[in-house]
Design a protein around this motif. Structure first.
Motif, PDB file in Angstrom:
ATOM      1  N   LEU A 244       0.816  -1.222   0.000  1.00 35.27           N
ATOM      2  CA  LEU A 244       0.000   0.000   0.000  1.00 35.27           C
ATOM      3  C   LEU A 244       0.846   1.267   0.000  1.00 35.27           C
ATOM      4  O   LEU A 244       0.322   2.368   0.168  1.00 35.27           O
ATOM      5  N   LEU A 245       2.132   1.138  -0.196  1.00 36.31           N
ATOM      6  CA  LEU A 245       3.047   2.274  -0.053  1.00 36.31           C
ATOM      7  C   LEU A 245       2.702   3.473  -0.932  1.00 36.31           C
ATOM      8  O   LEU A 245       2.705   4.608  -0.441  1.00 36.31           O
ATOM      9  N   PRO A 246       2.402   3.317  -2.237  1.00 36.10           N
ATOM     10  CA  PRO A 246       2.155   4.515  -3.071  1.00 36.10           C
ATOM     11  C   PRO A 246       1.023   5.398  -2.564  1.00 36.10           C
ATOM     12  O   PRO A 246       1.163   6.625  -2.526  1.00 36.10           O
ATOM     13  N   ILE A 247      -0.115   4.816  -2.160  1.00 36.79           N
ATOM     14  CA  ILE A 247      -1.240   5.635  -1.715  1.00 36.79           C
ATOM     15  C   ILE A 247      -0.922   6.326  -0.395  1.00 36.79           C
ATOM     16  O   ILE A 247      -1.311   7.481  -0.175  1.00 36.79           O
ATOM     17  N   VAL A 248      -0.192   5.668   0.490  1.00 37.72           N
ATOM     18  CA  VAL A 248       0.154   6.289   1.776  1.00 37.72           C
ATOM     19  C   VAL A 248       1.168   7.414   1.565  1.00 37.72           C
ATOM     20  O   VAL A 248       1.100   8.460   2.217  1.00 37.72           O
ATOM     21  N   GLU A 249       2.099   7.220   0.645  1.00 35.74           N
ATOM     22  CA  GLU A 249       3.064   8.278   0.312  1.00 35.74           C
ATOM     23  C   GLU A 249       2.338   9.514  -0.210  1.00 35.74           C
ATOM     24  O   GLU A 249       2.682  10.644   0.140  1.00 35.74           O
ATOM     25  N   ALA A 250       1.319   9.311  -1.043  1.00 33.34           N
ATOM     26  CA  ALA A 250       0.558  10.437  -1.590  1.00 33.34           C
ATOM     27  C   ALA A 250      -0.193  11.184  -0.485  1.00 33.34           C
ATOM     28  O   ALA A 250      -0.232  12.420  -0.474  1.00 33.34           O
ATOM     29  N   GLN A 251      -0.774  10.448   0.451  1.00 38.22           N
ATOM     30  CA  GLN A 251      -1.490  11.075   1.566  1.00 38.22           C
ATOM     31  C   GLN A 251      -0.522  11.839   2.462  1.00 38.22           C
ATOM     32  O   GLN A 251      -0.813  12.959   2.904  1.00 38.22           O
ATOM     33  N   LYS A 252       0.616  11.249   2.757  1.00 42.20           N
ATOM     34  CA  LYS A 252       1.637  11.871   3.605  1.00 42.20           C
ATOM     35  C   LYS A 252       2.100  13.207   3.015  1.00 42.20           C
ATOM     36  O   LYS A 252       2.228  14.208   3.733  1.00 42.20           O
ATOM     37  N   GLU A 253       2.332  13.227   1.709  1.00 41.42           N
ATOM     38  CA  GLU A 253       2.843  14.436   1.053  1.00 41.42           C
ATOM     39  C   GLU A 253       1.877  15.605   1.212  1.00 41.42           C
ATOM     40  O   GLU A 253       2.290  16.722   1.535  1.00 41.42           O
ATOM     41  N   ILE A 254       0.592  15.367   1.006  1.00 44.18           N
ATOM     42  CA  ILE A 254      -0.397  16.442   1.129  1.00 44.18           C
ATOM     43  C   ILE A 254      -0.613  16.835   2.588  1.00 44.18           C
ATOM     44  O   ILE A 254      -0.742  18.016   2.916  1.00 44.18           O
ATOM     45  N   PHE A 255      -0.628  15.840   3.488  1.00 46.48           N
ATOM     46  CA  PHE A 255      -0.817  16.123   4.913  1.00 46.48           C
ATOM     47  C   PHE A 255       0.306  17.012   5.442  1.00 46.48           C
ATOM     48  O   PHE A 255       0.050  17.987   6.158  1.00 46.48           O
ATOM     49  N   GLU A 256       1.538  16.681   5.096  1.00 50.96           N
ATOM     50  CA  GLU A 256       2.682  17.475   5.562  1.00 50.96           C
ATOM     51  C   GLU A 256       2.696  18.865   4.931  1.00 50.96           C
ATOM     52  O   GLU A 256       3.205  19.815   5.519  1.00 50.96           O
ATOM     53  N   ASP A 257       2.145  18.983   3.723  1.00 47.62           N
ATOM     54  CA  ASP A 257       2.091  20.283   3.058  1.00 47.62           C
ATOM     55  C   ASP A 257       1.079  21.214   3.735  1.00 47.62           C
ATOM     56  O   ASP A 257       1.253  22.430   3.746  1.00 47.62           O
ATOM     57  N   LYS A 258       0.026  20.622   4.329  1.00 43.82           N
ATOM     58  CA  LYS A 258      -1.022  21.426   4.951  1.00 43.82           C
ATOM     59  C   LYS A 258      -0.755  21.728   6.420  1.00 43.82           C
ATOM     60  O   LYS A 258      -1.218  22.741   6.943  1.00 43.82           O
ATOM     61  N   TYR A 259      -0.030  20.841   7.106  1.00 39.20           N
ATOM     62  CA  TYR A 259       0.145  20.976   8.549  1.00 39.20           C
ATOM     63  C   TYR A 259       1.614  20.899   8.946  1.00 39.20           C
ATOM     64  O   TYR A 259       2.423  20.297   8.230  1.00 39.20           O
ATOM     65  N   PRO A 260       1.968  21.489  10.111  1.00 44.28           N
ATOM     66  CA  PRO A 260       3.371  21.442  10.583  1.00 44.28           C
ATOM     67  C   PRO A 260       3.694  20.091  11.215  1.00 44.28           C
ATOM     68  O   PRO A 260       3.998  19.986  12.399  1.00 44.28           O
ATOM     69  N   ALA A 261       3.592  19.047  10.401  1.00 43.93           N
ATOM     70  CA  ALA A 261       3.794  17.686  10.899  1.00 43.93           C
ATOM     71  C   ALA A 261       4.826  16.968  10.037  1.00 43.93           C
ATOM     72  O   ALA A 261       4.996  17.272   8.855  1.00 43.93           O
ATOM     73  N   LYS A 262       5.488  16.008  10.642  1.00 47.46           N
ATOM     74  CA  LYS A 262       6.469  15.188   9.935  1.00 47.46           C
ATOM     75  C   LYS A 262       6.138  13.730  10.206  1.00 47.46           C
ATOM     76  O   LYS A 262       6.180  13.281  11.355  1.00 47.46           O
ATOM     77  N   ILE A 263       5.822  13.003   9.135  1.00 47.74           N
ATOM     78  CA  ILE A 263       5.467  11.589   9.264  1.00 47.74           C
ATOM     79  C   ILE A 263       6.529  10.739   8.581  1.00 47.74           C
ATOM     80  O   ILE A 263       6.800  10.898   7.396  1.00 47.74           O
TER      81      ILE A 263
END
Length: 302
Positions: free
Chosen positions: A42-61
Motif C-alpha cells: 500500500l506504499l504509493p497511496i500512503v506516500e501520496a497522503q503523507k505528502e499532502i498532509f505534511e504540506d497542509k500541517y506542521p507535521a512530519k510523518i
C-alpha cells in the motif's frame, strides 16, 4: 551585581530555548512527529497522503514499509502505534492489545485490489483464479512457470493462501522477493511468470518502476470456468465484480489525540478521499462535487 544580571539573562535565554524546544516537539493531531507502519503493498497511496498532509500541517510523518506480518509484530512490540493495513486486526490480536490496556481504533479508508501481472504479450491478458490457487496448492500450471510474490509474509500472499485454503507456500513453483517493486521488475523481464502485487503500484507507480510497468500486462481474472473476466478497474473494484478486492484500514493504537488520530481523520476526510479517488482506488466515502450556478452568463467581449 553585573554577575547576577548576566546569570539571570543567561538563565532566561536557556529557559526560553527549552520552552521553544518543548513546544515545537509537542505532538497534537496536526503537528509534531510520528512514525506510520505501512503494509508495503500500500506504499504509493500512503506516500501520496503523507505528502499532502505534511504540506497542509506542521507535521512530519516517517513511513516504514514492511510486510503485513512485520507490521503487526512491530505494532504490538514497539513504540510505533499507527499502521496502515489491508485487513482488520483479528480477535486474537485485539485480545493481545487489550492485555496491554491498549484499545486500537480502526478507520476504513479505501478499497483496493490485488493485481495479477505478466510480461506484456498478446496472449497474456486473461487468467482463471482457480489456476492461480492451484499453483498455491503445488499443482503446476501449463501456462506459467511460477507465481511471484513480494514477500511470503505479505498481505497479498496471506490473502491468496486463505482463498486456496493452504497454510504454507509450496516449495516449488512459488517465489518471493522483498517488495512489490522487485516483483514488477522481475516479471517485466521474464516470460511465463505470474506476479502478485498491490494494484496501486500500477495506478500510481513509483518513479523507479515506471519503465517496467510499461512492459507488463495487468490480467483480467475469472472467478470460475465459464464465468466472465474482469480487470481491476476502479469501477469493477467498487462494484465487487473483480474477484480480488480488499478493504484498507488505518489502525491507531496511540490511545490519545495525537498525529495518528489526525492522519486517520485526514485520510478518511474530504481531501484524503479525493486523493484515494485520484490514485485509482475506491474511496470509502465518495468526495462531494460542488456545482456553482450563476444567474447570468458572461459573454466574451470582442
Amino acid at each position: 551585581m553585573k554577575f547576577k544580571i548576566v546569570f539571570l539573562l543567561g538563565f532566561s535565554l536557556l529557559f526560553a530555548a527549552c520552552t521553544f524546544w518543548t513546544k515545537s516537539d509537542k505532538e497534537t493531531i496536526i503537528e509534531g512527529k510520528t512514525t506510520v507502519l505501512v503494509d508495503e503493498t500500500l506504499l504509493p497511496i500512503v506516500e501520496a497522503q503523507k505528502e499532502i498532509f505534511e504540506d497542509k500541517y506542521p507535521a512530519k510523518i516517517e513511513i516504514q514499509a514492511q510486510s503485513e506480518g512485520e507490521v503487526i509484530r512491530a505494532l504490538y512490540q514497539k513504540n510505533t502505534r499507527i499502521a496502515v493495513l489491508a485487513r482488520k486486526l483479528s480477535k486474537t490480536e485485539m485480545a493481545g492489545f487489550a492485555q496491554k490496556k491498549i484499545f486500537p481504533k480502526t478507520t476504513p479508508i479505501a478499497k483496493d485490489a490485488i493485481a495479477l501481472i505478466a510480461k506484456k504479450t498478446p496472449q497474456d491478458t486473461l487468467v482463471q483464479l482457480e489456476e492461480v490457487l492451484n499453483m498455491l496448492k503445488g499443482i503446476p500450471s501449463k501456462k506459467y512457470d511460477g507465481l511471484v510474490f513480494d514477500n511470503p509474509n505479505s498481505s497479498t500472499a496471506r490473502y491468496l493462501m486463505e482463498l486456496a485454503q493452504v497454510k504454507q507456500l509450496p516449495e516449488k513453483g512459488v517465489y518471493s522477493f522483498s517488495t512489490n517493486e522487485e516483483v514488477v521488475k522481475y516479471v517485466a523481464k521474464n516470460n511465463r511468470m505470474l506476479g502478485v502485487i498491490g494494484i496501486n503500484y500500477i495506478f500510481d507507480p513509483l518513479n523507479t518502476i515506471r519503465e517496467s510497468v510499461q512492459q507488463i500486462a495487468v490480467l483480467s481474472v475469472s472467478k470460475a470456468m465459464g464465468a466472465p473476466y474482469f480487470s481491476p478497474t476502479q469501477n469493477n473494484i467498487a462494484e465487487g465484480a473483480y474477484p480480488l478486492t480488499r478493504d484498507l484500514y488505518i489502525v491507531n493504537c496511540q490511545g490519545y489525540s495525537g498525529l495518528g488520530m489526525g492522519f486517520a481523520s485526514f485520510v478518511a476526510g474530504e481531501i484524503g478521499q479525493r486523493i484515494v479517488l485520484k490514485s485509482g482506488l475506491v474511496p470509502v466515502k465518495m468526495p462531494s462535487r460542488k456545482i456553482i450556478t450563476r444567474k447570468t452568463i458572461d459573454k466574451d467581449v470582442k
